[in-house]
Scaffold this active site. Structure first.
Site, PDB file in Angstrom:
ATOM      1  N   CYS A 102       0.832  -1.201   0.000  1.00  0.00           N
ATOM      2  CA  CYS A 102       0.000   0.000   0.000  1.00  0.00           C
ATOM      3  C   CYS A 102       0.870   1.256   0.000  1.00  0.00           C
ATOM      4  CB  CYS A 102      -0.920   0.020   1.215  1.00  0.00           C
ATOM      5  SG  CYS A 102      -1.960   1.503   1.288  1.00  0.00           S
ATOM      6  N   ASP A 206      -1.861  -2.438 -14.457  1.00  0.00           N
ATOM      7  CA  ASP A 206      -2.174  -2.016 -15.830  1.00  0.00           C
ATOM      8  C   ASP A 206      -2.980  -3.016 -16.658  1.00  0.00           C
ATOM      9  OD1 ASP A 206      -0.757   0.246 -15.205  1.00  0.00           O
ATOM     10  OD2 ASP A 206       0.990  -0.238 -16.437  1.00  0.00           O
TER      11      ASP A 206
END
Length: 329
Positions: A102, A206
């Site tokens: 994170c 992506d």
């Protein structure tokens, strides 16, 4: 067949990423219906779990139809993470996942999430303690490094494998990149192909189309792909990728009717799990993505985020179906 411990998750599994304020049971339900092979909870604060914080404990809710599923925890204190893993294990997931990726400031700058990439020995020690504390398989999600100058992902992978993790997911960006720029899968490939690495390696970053999923699968040789933001408001991406892998054909996008039925299902579960007020309010973040690309939808989307009751929201959704179905959307 890819396995995490004794858990079989398919020949080339598609994983749903753990996303804060997104990957809750209602969202996971529609992703599972549409082909996700392995899912994770939202990341859960270790400090929240050991202090019985209601918000953290609610995130432990898992349902049989979601299986296999992992509970993901984060924190910066080894003892807290160790005990939080034990608490998470009591909820009976298939595995425990550690968040070392994170990038948000309130997490990473306190030494949790991607912040621990600045202290690899501590990462190794923390992971070892968690592996020793629980019986379930332990997995990790991380990034390439803190920034371009601190990338040690091969060393990280070897150390974590050495203390007993059974799979590793790598997001192809550094913490400094956040979600900007293009993910570098070449470094994920280096980990996967390293002669000392034998655990499953999953790539993340992506993947937003069946064509890209197939290209990255063939180019980088990973064991599976984790999908995050591309699934928000578009859970059909999992089945679309699987169909493309199997046939080479691109499925047509979901019909308006399919979109509306999925939104209704998501909304219903949201209200059942969170209660009327919170369930309706938190569902509002999803409407833009569910109805993306429909010309003229904006006024109706505005009504969806303003409608205060479950029944009235269903009426607006039915109106969308009538209005836009009539023009062949």
């Amino acid at each position: 067949m890819v396995k995490i411990g004794d858990i079989e998750i398919g020949e080339f599994p598609l994983l749903l990423a753990p996303m804060e304020d997104v990957s809750d049971p209602p969202f996971r339900a529609v992703c599972k219906e549409n082909g996700a092979d392995l899912m994770y909870t939202e990341f859960i604060s270790s400090e929240g779990l050991i202090r019985d914080a209601a918000k953290s404990l609610q995130k432990l809710d898992i349902y049989d139809y979601e299986r296999p599923i992992g509970i993901q925890i984060f924190g910066d204190k080894i003892e807290s993470m160790r005990e939080a893993a034990a608490i998470a294990e009591e909820a009976n997931p298939e595995l425990i996942d550690i968040n070392y990726g994170c990038p948000v400031k309130k997490v990473a700058c306190k030494g949790a999430g991607a912040g621990i990439l600045l202290d690899i020995p501590k990462m190794e020690e923390m992971t070892a303690e968690i592996v020793k504390r629980v019986e379930k398989p332990v997995t990790v999600k991380t990034r390439l490094g803190w920034d371009h100058d601190t990338i040690q992902i091969i060393e990280v992978a070897k150390r974590l494998q050495g203390v007993g993790i059974q799979a590793l997911t790598i997001h192809g960006r550094t913490r400094a990149q956040m979600y900007k720029g293009e993910a570098d899968w070449s470094l994920i490939e280096e980990v996967k192909n390293h002669p000392d690495i034998h655990i499953p390696i999953f790539g993340n970053g992506d993947i937003d189309s069946p064509e890209k999923a197939k290209l990255y699968r063939e180019t980088y040789g990973v064991d599976g792909i984790m999908i995050g933001r591309a699934a928000i408001g578009y859970p059909w991406i999992f089945n679309e990728i699987k169909h493309y892998f199997a046939t080479g054909e691109i499925l047509p996008p979901p019909t308006l009717e399919q979109r509306i039925e999925t939104v209704k299902s998501h909304l219903k579960f949201s209200v059942e799990w969170k209660g009327d007020k919170k369930g309706i309010f938190e569902m509002r973040r999803h409407y833009t993505n569910y109805f993306r690309g429909i010309q003229g939808i904006k006024p109706y989307r505005a009504r969806l985020v303003e409608t205060p009751t479950f029944e009235d929201t269903l009426l607006v959704l039915d109106e969308i179906g009538e209005v836009f179905g009539a023009v062949g959307v």
